[in-house]
Design a protein around this motif. Structure first.
Motif, PDB file in Angstrom:
ATOM      1  N   GLN A 110      -9.086  -1.285  -1.201  1.00  0.00           N
ATOM      2  CA  GLN A 110      -9.259  -0.472   0.000  1.00  0.00           C
ATOM      3  C   GLN A 110     -10.741  -0.236   0.309  1.00  0.00           C
ATOM      4  N   GLU A 143       0.830  -1.205   0.000  1.00  0.00           N
ATOM      5  CA  GLU A 143       0.000   0.000   0.000  1.00  0.00           C
ATOM      6  C   GLU A 143       0.872   1.266   0.000  1.00  0.00           C
ATOM      7  N   HIS A 160      -6.664  -0.082   6.458  1.00  0.00           N
ATOM      8  CA  HIS A 160      -5.781   0.226   5.335  1.00  0.00           C
ATOM      9  C   HIS A 160      -4.891   1.419   5.682  1.00  0.00           C
ATOM     10  N   GLY A 187      -8.185  -4.586   5.883  1.00  0.00           N
ATOM     11  CA  GLY A 187      -6.752  -4.768   5.994  1.00  0.00           C
ATOM     12  C   GLY A 187      -6.418  -5.784   7.072  1.00  0.00           C
TER      13      GLY A 187
END
Length: 453
Positions: free
Chosen positions: A392, A193, A223, A397
């Motif tokens: 996302q 990311e 995220h 996450g």
């Protein structure tokens, strides 16, 4: 963090442990409790002096850039303070609520007095003002799922205010302090990311220059979001934003956080956007080991350690071979041998005949030219979904922050949330009516505001 400004420097003494690493530290995987107890904020270390060459090119800022002529300006009284999120040398970051809409923002407050008044560390006031405008200008031009959003900026006689997206999951530093270390799959996910965010920034002609756990936040879905662009530099070449392949101009300023800085910055040598990839290697090393590759009381101690390790930092044996290979490629102190991720981001489209003819074994010390996104550590990453934001938006996450009430800021350190939202000593708040900050006010477009609220 966005939300964390540079803290006042502590007076630190250099001990034997600052000068030499004990080899036995790498013999056993660190326990989570041990790592959590000894983890400290990197901003506690001596910050690098901000040194720029006298003939360096500056980011031009037009007055009122980004403002519509019918801009309905925000003022401080439009927002109700809820809780402190951070504190630094220039001011605080406060969680605030819009009185008219009840929307939550992270309000970054910067004291004009701390910026305008000359000091011994940075006597050139224009450079400090330029960096403040650069952060506002850069953020107003960015829209990426892994970069914090800017909605408003305004100022009064004593302070500057940036109204940013509130990221309720808190700093990555906070979660590392709670967990100690992360497993390789989790570290690889967040590395991917961050990589997407850095690649996006570099395509826009922006070098981030301050990647560290305090500047990485986790959103409500787990995220990662990059924040605090106070040390970022945008290329003065206007064509860089429209040409993804164009390099950012050569940089010279000695700036950043020593533990995560590329060696060329610490040495005062010219550097490029590639410095961000070295910082990513340091950050992932920190996630896995519990501290950056090199630590010390100041940047000179850290630089000495880097120079002593001719083969690069010692990578613990307990990491997988794939992770060792990935870290080793990014943590090369010679930037000419370091992986040029922007150049070798993905595999080019080739025929079977061409791909077969190019398969040659890379000799030790040669520049790595293999595609970054196809590395073994990223085997579980869906790059297409991550780069367009679908991942996302649709999936969680690996670290899901516990959030029971957004206004409680449960994932921010108590050292910040326990602070008073208002200034304790109002007599020290100087008033400035100078027009040096003219044009600072900004409001995002209505469609942009609707997209995120």
């Amino acid at each position: 963090m966005v939300f964390t400004l540079d803290e006042e420097l502590d007076e630190l003494t250099i001990t034997d442990s600052d000068n030499e690493e004990a080899p036995q530290q790498l013999l056993q995987p660190p326990g989570a409790d041990h790592v959590a107890r000894r983890r400290r904020r990197s901003s506690k270390l001596e910050k690098l002096p901000v040194i720029a060459p006298p003939h360096s090119r500056r980011l031009s800022v037009s007055v009122g850039e980004g403002q519509a002529s019918s801009l309905d300006p925000k003022v401080l009284s439009d927002f109700k303070p809820v809780r402190a999120l951070g504190q630094g040398a220039y001011g605080k970051v406060i969680l605030v609520k819009d009185d008219s809409t009840s929307k939550l923002y992270a309000m970054k407050q910067l004291q004009k007095a701390e910026i305008i008044i000359e000091n011994e560390d940075t006597p050139d006031v224009s450079k400090r003002v330029e960096r403040i405008f650069a952060e506002r200008t850069i953020l107003s031009q960015l829209d990426h799922p892994n970069v914090v959003k800017l909605f408003y900026t305004f100022h009064d006689n004593s302070k500057l205010y940036l109204l940013l997206q509130y990221i309720p999951g808190g700093e990555l530093f906070y979660h590392l302090k709670e967990r100690g270390t992360l497993d390789e799959d989790t570290a690889a996910f967040y590395a991917a990311e961050i990589s997407c965010a850095l690649k996006f920034l570099h395509q826009k002609g922006i070098v981030y220059r301050d990647l560290k756990p305090e500047n990485c936040l986790l959103d409500a879905r787990g995220h990662l979001v990059l924040t605090d662009f106070g040390l970022s530099k945008k290329s003065v070449d206007e064509n860089s934003s429209s040409s993804p392949a164009e390099d950012v101009s050569e940089l010279h300023s000695i700036i950043g956080t020593p533990e995560y800085c590329a060696p060329e910055i610490l040495q005062g040598l010219p550097y490029t956007r590639n410095c961000d990839w070295y910082s990513l290697g340091c950050l992932v090393y920190d996630m896995l080991v519990g501290k950056p590759p090199y630590t010390g009381a100041n940047h000179k101690v850290i630089l000495n350690k880097i120079q002593k390790e001719k083969a690069g930092p010692r990578i613990p044996y307990y990491l997988s071979e794939g992770m060792k290979d990935w870290l080793g490629a990014l943590l090369k102190k010679d930037r000419n041998k370091r992986w040029d991720v922007d150049r070798y981001w993905a595999a080019p489209l080739t025929t079977k005949k061409e791909s077969g003819s190019r398969k040659k074994k890379r000799r030790a010390g040669q520049e790595r030219v293999s595609p970054y996104t196809t590395h073994f550590v990223f085997r579980k990453i869906n790059w297409t979904m991550m780069q367009d934001g679908a991942l996302q938006r649709g999936e969680q996450g690996p670290i899901m922050p516990v959030i029971t009430d957004l206004e409680l800021a449960e994932n921010f350190d108590e050292e910040f949330t326990s602070l008073a939202c208002e200034d304790d000593d109002r007599e020290t708040t100087a008033t400035f009516k100078s027009d040096v900050f003219k044009g600072f006010s900004y409001k995002a477009s209505g469609s942009y505001l609707e997209k995120y609220f």
